[in-house]
Enzyme design. Structure first.
Site, PDB file in Angstrom:
ATOM      1  N   LYS A  19     -10.681 -65.150  -1.167  1.00 54.86           N
ATOM      2  CA  LYS A  19      -9.587 -65.822  -1.862  1.00 54.86           C
ATOM      3  C   LYS A  19      -8.359 -64.926  -1.957  1.00 54.86           C
ATOM      4  O   LYS A  19      -8.469 -63.722  -2.189  1.00 54.86           O
ATOM      5  CB  LYS A  19     -10.017 -66.223  -3.276  1.00 54.86           C
ATOM      6  CG  LYS A  19     -11.155 -67.216  -3.340  1.00 54.86           C
ATOM      7  CD  LYS A  19     -11.474 -67.565  -4.789  1.00 54.86           C
ATOM      8  CE  LYS A  19     -12.734 -68.414  -4.897  1.00 54.86           C
ATOM      9  NZ  LYS A  19     -12.576 -69.730  -4.242  1.00 54.86           N
ATOM     10  N   GLY A  91     -16.225 -74.083 -11.533  1.00 52.40           N
ATOM     11  CA  GLY A  91     -17.003 -73.453 -12.579  1.00 52.40           C
ATOM     12  C   GLY A  91     -17.440 -74.363 -13.702  1.00 52.40           C
ATOM     13  O   GLY A  91     -17.985 -73.892 -14.704  1.00 52.40           O
ATOM     14  N   ARG A 103     -10.439 -89.615  -4.219  1.00 51.78           N
ATOM     15  CA  ARG A 103      -9.957 -90.996  -4.286  1.00 51.78           C
ATOM     16  C   ARG A 103      -8.441 -91.044  -4.109  1.00 51.78           C
ATOM     17  O   ARG A 103      -7.918 -91.933  -3.423  1.00 51.78           O
ATOM     18  CB  ARG A 103     -10.360 -91.641  -5.607  1.00 51.78           C
ATOM     19  CG  ARG A 103     -11.825 -91.981  -5.705  1.00 51.78           C
ATOM     20  CD  ARG A 103     -12.108 -93.019  -6.775  1.00 51.78           C
ATOM     21  NE  ARG A 103     -13.541 -93.233  -6.938  1.00 51.78           N
ATOM     22  CZ  ARG A 103     -14.294 -93.965  -6.137  1.00 51.78           C
ATOM     23  NH1 ARG A 103     -13.755 -94.558  -5.082  1.00 51.78           N
ATOM     24  NH2 ARG A 103     -15.594 -94.110  -6.368  1.00 51.78           N
ATOM     25  N   GLY A 157     -17.097 -78.299  -9.054  1.00 49.81           N
ATOM     26  CA  GLY A 157     -17.967 -79.096  -9.906  1.00 49.81           C
ATOM     27  C   GLY A 157     -19.188 -79.684  -9.243  1.00 49.81           C
ATOM     28  O   GLY A 157     -19.935 -80.436  -9.874  1.00 49.81           O
ATOM     29  N   GLY A 178     -20.372 -73.287  -5.177  1.00 47.09           N
ATOM     30  CA  GLY A 178     -20.460 -71.904  -5.634  1.00 47.09           C
ATOM     31  C   GLY A 178     -21.318 -71.787  -6.869  1.00 47.09           C
ATOM     32  O   GLY A 178     -22.536 -71.640  -6.796  1.00 47.09           O
ATOM     33  N   SER A 179     -20.673 -71.885  -8.031  1.00 44.95           N
ATOM     34  CA  SER A 179     -21.390 -71.708  -9.295  1.00 44.95           C
ATOM     35  C   SER A 179     -22.449 -72.775  -9.516  1.00 44.95           C
ATOM     36  O   SER A 179     -23.434 -72.536 -10.224  1.00 44.95           O
ATOM     37  CB  SER A 179     -20.401 -71.700 -10.465  1.00 44.95           C
ATOM     38  OG  SER A 179     -19.582 -72.857 -10.457  1.00 44.95           O
TER      39      SER A 179
END
Length: 237
Positions: A19, A91, A103, A157, A178-179
């Protein structure tokens, strides 16, 4: 720390993405110089520039950028992004923002395609100039392809196999997780299950099967509980 990136590159055989802060072209230069495979100009990090994003055309390393709607997606592509992703809300373990962004992109594409097929070129010009703020050439490419001209992944998410399949059924080309994996009770098993669900996103029986016995999922956070000034997806233009 560049040493951490070198350690990761030495330890794995898969591509390594790192990143950089929004607008921080020197961070991107450093990441390119040490050989990362892709740079994520990421809203998860505190932006270095609140007005300008990195001119990605000045780099040979490909960039991925987040987008909440068609305008943000096309502006990043115009700057040279090779991949787009939903911004989601990283996260949180809550997929609602990623769904909202996908959407919005899909609805924007449908409008462009509709105007083009009806011959409403004046509306397309106005949309390009006033709403999307991108050259007309990109709008026409979207109208022809009926999709973004680069791949579009879901991010932010995603915590379950069903989340991944949901985003794929909505038209994403892939997912970033990721998380949702690393903060779960059994990361290795959950990662494999999400991969299976992504490949087989239109097979609910298989998704149900791979969703069994995954251990504790990441605890989700209600987006409404996050203070407005702390929301990550709002960063960038």
């Amino acid at each position: 720390d560049p040493d951490m990136i070198f350690e990761i590159k030495d330890a794995v055989s898969i591509p390594v993405m790192a990143k950089a802060r929004i607008g921080h072209f020197v961070e991107a230069q450093v990441l390119e110089s040490i050989g990362v495979d892709m740079i994520d100009e990421s809203e998860v990090l505190t932006p270095a520039d609140e007005i300008n994003h990195i001119n990605k055309k000045a780099f040979t390393a490909p960039f991925v950028c987040g987008a909440r709607n068609l305008g943000e997606a096309l502006r990043r592509i115009d700057e040279g992004a090779a991949m787009i992703r939903t911004k989601g809300e990283a996260g949180t373990g809550n997929v609602v923002e990623a769904v909202k962004h996908m959407r919005a992109v899909n609805e924007g594409i449908a409008r462009v395609v509709g105007y083009h097929e009806m011959g409403l070129e004046a509306e397309l010009v106005q949309m390009a100039r006033n709403e999307l703020k991108v050259p007309m050439e990109i709008i026409l490419e979207v109208a022809k392809l009926k999709r973004l001209p680069v791949v579009n992944f879901a991010a932010g998410g995603i915590a379950t196999p069903a989340d991944a399949a949901l985003m794929m059924q909505m038209g994403c080309d892939g997912v970033f997780v990721g998380s949702g994996i690393f903060k779960s009770g059994n990361p290795e098993i959950r990662a494999k299950a999400i991969v299976e669900a992504t490949y087989n996103f239109d097979k609910p029986e298989l998704i149900g099967e791979v969703s069994k016995n995954l251990g504790e999922a990441m605890v989700g956070i209600n987006i409404d509980q996050i203070p407005e000034e702390m929301l990550l997806a709002k960063r960038g233009i």
